[in-house]
Design an enzyme around this catalytic site. Structure first.
Site, PDB file in Angstrom:
ATOM      1  N   SER A 122     100.066  62.940  69.943  1.00 29.61           N
ATOM      2  CA  SER A 122     100.495  62.810  71.346  1.00 29.61           C
ATOM      3  C   SER A 122     102.008  62.932  71.437  1.00 29.61           C
ATOM      4  CB  SER A 122     100.071  61.440  71.876  1.00 29.61           C
ATOM      5  OG  SER A 122     100.671  61.212  73.138  1.00 29.61           O
ATOM      6  N   TYR A 162      98.855  52.649  71.381  1.00 25.84           N
ATOM      7  CA  TYR A 162      98.560  54.090  71.375  1.00 25.84           C
ATOM      8  C   TYR A 162      99.653  54.846  70.623  1.00 25.84           C
ATOM      9  CZ  TYR A 162      97.278  58.699  73.245  1.00 25.84           C
ATOM     10  OH  TYR A 162      96.912  60.016  73.384  1.00 25.84           O
ATOM     11  N   ALA A 163     100.928  54.541  70.942  1.00 30.96           N
ATOM     12  CA  ALA A 163     102.041  55.229  70.269  1.00 30.96           C
ATOM     13  C   ALA A 163     102.008  54.966  68.764  1.00 30.96           C
ATOM     14  CB  ALA A 163     103.371  54.769  70.862  1.00 30.96           C
ATOM     15  N   ALA A 164     101.724  53.712  68.380  1.00 33.66           N
ATOM     16  CA  ALA A 164     101.676  53.383  66.949  1.00 33.66           C
ATOM     17  C   ALA A 164     100.556  54.152  66.256  1.00 33.66           C
ATOM     18  CB  ALA A 164     101.484  51.879  66.769  1.00 33.66           C
ATOM     19  N   SER A 165      99.389  54.236  66.913  1.00 31.61           N
ATOM     20  CA  SER A 165      98.263  54.955  66.288  1.00 31.61           C
ATOM     21  C   SER A 165      98.578  56.445  66.147  1.00 31.61           C
ATOM     22  CB  SER A 165      96.975  54.753  67.098  1.00 31.61           C
ATOM     23  OG  SER A 165      97.033  55.424  68.354  1.00 31.61           O
ATOM     24  N   LYS A 166      99.216  57.023  67.167  1.00 32.88           N
ATOM     25  CA  LYS A 166      99.485  58.465  67.146  1.00 32.88           C
ATOM     26  C   LYS A 166     100.679  58.805  66.253  1.00 32.88           C
ATOM     27  CE  LYS A 166      96.227  59.988  69.882  1.00 32.88           C
ATOM     28  NZ  LYS A 166      95.201  60.926  69.419  1.00 32.88           N
ATOM     29  N   ILE A 199      97.752  65.567  80.010  1.00 29.25           N
ATOM     30  CA  ILE A 199      96.849  66.704  80.197  1.00 29.25           C
ATOM     31  C   ILE A 199      95.736  66.277  81.147  1.00 29.25           C
ATOM     32  CG2 ILE A 199      95.287  68.301  78.978  1.00 29.25           C
ATOM     33  CD1 ILE A 199      98.259  68.578  78.085  1.00 29.25           C
TER      34      ILE A 199
HETATM   35  N1  LIG Z   1      94.772  63.702  78.058  1.00 25.49           N
HETATM   36  C1  LIG Z   1      96.026  63.496  77.690  1.00 25.49           C
HETATM   37  O1  LIG Z   1      96.921  63.393  78.544  1.00 25.49           O
HETATM   38  C2  LIG Z   1      96.398  63.407  76.235  1.00 25.49           C
HETATM   39  C3  LIG Z   1      97.760  63.420  75.908  1.00 25.49           C
HETATM   40  C4  LIG Z   1      98.129  63.335  74.577  1.00 25.49           C
HETATM   41  C5  LIG Z   1      97.177  63.252  73.592  1.00 25.49           C
HETATM   42  N2  LIG Z   1      95.863  63.238  73.934  1.00 25.49           N
HETATM   43  C6  LIG Z   1      94.888  63.141  72.855  1.00 25.49           C
HETATM   44  O2  LIG Z   1      94.027  64.238  72.931  1.00 25.49           O
HETATM   45  C7  LIG Z   1      92.747  63.882  72.393  1.00 25.49           C
HETATM   46  C8  LIG Z   1      91.674  64.227  73.415  1.00 25.49           C
HETATM   47  O3  LIG Z   1      91.919  63.471  74.587  1.00 25.49           O
HETATM   48  P1  LIG Z   1      91.222  63.821  75.983  1.00 25.49           P
HETATM   49  O4  LIG Z   1      92.247  63.646  77.019  1.00 25.49           O
HETATM   50  O5  LIG Z   1      90.463  65.071  75.860  1.00 25.49           O
HETATM   51  O6  LIG Z   1      90.249  62.549  76.106  1.00 25.49           O
HETATM   52  P2  LIG Z   1      88.732  62.438  76.576  1.00 25.49           P
HETATM   53  O7  LIG Z   1      88.532  60.989  76.851  1.00 25.49           O
HETATM   54  O8  LIG Z   1      88.434  63.419  77.649  1.00 25.49           O
HETATM   55  O9  LIG Z   1      87.924  62.858  75.258  1.00 25.49           O
HETATM   56  C9  LIG Z   1      87.951  62.069  74.093  1.00 25.49           C
HETATM   57  C10 LIG Z   1      86.631  62.260  73.360  1.00 25.49           C
HETATM   58  O10 LIG Z   1      86.668  61.444  72.174  1.00 25.49           O
HETATM   59  C11 LIG Z   1      85.375  60.842  72.028  1.00 25.49           C
HETATM   60  N3  LIG Z   1      85.470  59.600  71.261  1.00 25.49           N
HETATM   61  C12 LIG Z   1      86.177  58.493  71.573  1.00 25.49           C
HETATM   62  N4  LIG Z   1      85.942  57.521  70.687  1.00 25.49           N
HETATM   63  C13 LIG Z   1      85.071  58.024  69.771  1.00 25.49           C
HETATM   64  C14 LIG Z   1      84.429  57.493  68.616  1.00 25.49           C
HETATM   65  N5  LIG Z   1      84.633  56.220  68.206  1.00 25.49           N
HETATM   66  N6  LIG Z   1      83.593  58.304  67.933  1.00 25.49           N
HETATM   67  C15 LIG Z   1      83.356  59.570  68.336  1.00 25.49           C
HETATM   68  N7  LIG Z   1      83.913  60.131  69.424  1.00 25.49           N
HETATM   69  C16 LIG Z   1      84.755  59.363  70.140  1.00 25.49           C
HETATM   70  C17 LIG Z   1      84.925  60.561  73.470  1.00 25.49           C
HETATM   71  O11 LIG Z   1      83.523  60.367  73.550  1.00 25.49           O
HETATM   72  C18 LIG Z   1      85.401  61.811  74.192  1.00 25.49           C
HETATM   73  O12 LIG Z   1      84.430  62.814  74.214  1.00 25.49           O
HETATM   74  C19 LIG Z   1      92.835  62.385  72.083  1.00 25.49           C
HETATM   75  O13 LIG Z   1      93.104  62.201  70.724  1.00 25.49           O
HETATM   76  C20 LIG Z   1      94.003  61.925  72.924  1.00 25.49           C
HETATM   77  O14 LIG Z   1      94.603  60.769  72.405  1.00 25.49           O
HETATM   78  C21 LIG Z   1      95.452  63.311  75.230  1.00 25.49           C
END
Ligand SMILES: NC(=O)c1ccc[n+]([C@@H]2O[C@H](COP(=O)([O-])OP(=O)(O)OC[C@H]3O[C@@H](n4cnc5c(N)ncnc54)[C@H](O)[C@@H]3O)[C@@H](O)[C@H]2O)c1
Length: 241
Positions: free
Chosen positions: A134, A147-151, A179
């Site tokens: 992220s 969240y920041a620590a995990s990423k 996003i």
């Molecule tokens: N949307 C944003 O603004 C954004 C910004 C930066 C980073 N991200 C990262 O992008 C990635 C995708 O995010 P997104 O926005 O598409 O989120 P989203 O919530 O639309 O999708 C995340 C998916 O991960 C799955 N998931 C969650 N926990 C799980 C588990 N324990 N086992 C299996 N599947 C699991 C969920 O079921 C879901 O389908 C994530 O890693 C998120 O941290 C998102």
């Protein structure tokens, strides 16, 4: 991407689903992991992919799903760790369960997937791993401590294994800004909170899942053959200043 064997986690929604759709259009053979059964089945059907239900927090479920993916696809060329969770709030009001959940899904999950996949990736001719971190890991924001620590942990993990797995497997991370996905919608529920957030980014808007998917595809393609261990910001311009 024609015929490349690709495993995507978090493929049922948002960025993971967009990555799946793009790779499928480009001719990849896909296996998908998610915990969300119905949504995953829908994406898998549309992309002629193999759906595998697993909870990424559980080592045995991950090992089984990765093994099944490799067996059914006849090996693995790319692994993309897109699954993730978000929780936001002042750190001193945080619950231990939320912290543990963030670390388990966002950091331990990719570790378990990479560890299970590496024996198959080592046998591939041109193997890649992409971890979805992220922009918050590059330039943290208040209220995102867990969240920041995990990423940020995921970025360090990426850099370490990029060294350990070179030159056989290239390992990179993408760092998206906000996003348009289900994850972000609840974080900025009002027009004014969203406007305030958009103003933090040079391009003045939120990004789309397909913009992140394009960056992931680049990092999996031969065009990026001299790139490993990087954290690529796909964040509309926030982390550079
Ligand atoms: N949307 C944003 O603004 C954004 C910004 C930066 C980073 N991200 C990262 O992008 C990635 C995708 O995010 P997104 O926005 O598409 O989120 P989203 O919530 O639309 O999708 C995340 C998916 O991960 C799955 N998931 C969650 N926990 C799980 C588990 N324990 N086992 C299996 N599947 C699991 C969920 O079921 C879901 O389908 C994530 O890693 C998120 O941290 C998102």
């Amino acid at each position: 991407m024609l015929g490349r064997r690709v495993l995507v986690t978090g493929a049922a929604s948002g960025i993971g689903a967009a990555i799946t759709e793009l790779f499928a259009r480009e001719g990849a053979k896909l296996a998908l992991i998610d915990r969300s059964d119905e949504a995953l089945t829908k994406v898998a059907r549309a992309c002629e992919a193999l759906p595998l239900i697993a909870d990424l927090r559980k080592s045995d479920e991950v090992a089984k799903a990765v093994r099944t993916a490799a067996e059914r696809l006849g090996g693995l060329d790319c692994v993309i760790n897109a699954a993730g969770v978000l929780s936001v709030g002042p750190f001193d009001q945080g619950q231990i369960e939320d912290w543990e959940q963030l670390i388990a899904v966002n950091l331990t999950g990719p570790f378990l997937v990479c560890r299970a996949a590496v024996e198959y990736l080592r046998k591939a001719e041109f193997a890649t791993i992409v971890n979805v971190s992220s922009g918050i890991a590059l330039r943290p924001l208040s209220n995102y401590a867990g969240y920041a620590a995990s990423k940020a942990g995921l970025l360090s993990f990426t850099k370490v294994i990029a060294q350990e797995l070179a030159p056989t497997i290239r390992v990179n991370a993408v760092c998206p800004g906000p996003i348009e996905t289900p994850m972000i919608r609840d974080t900025y529920p009002t027009k004014s909170s969203r406007k305030k957030a958009e103003a933090l980014y040079a391009l003045g808007r939120f990004g789309t899942s397909s913009e992140v998917a394009a960056a992931v595809m680049f990092l999996c393609a031969e065009e990026s053959s001299f790139i490993t261990g990087i954290s690529m910001a796909v964040d509309g311009g926030r982390s550079f200043h």
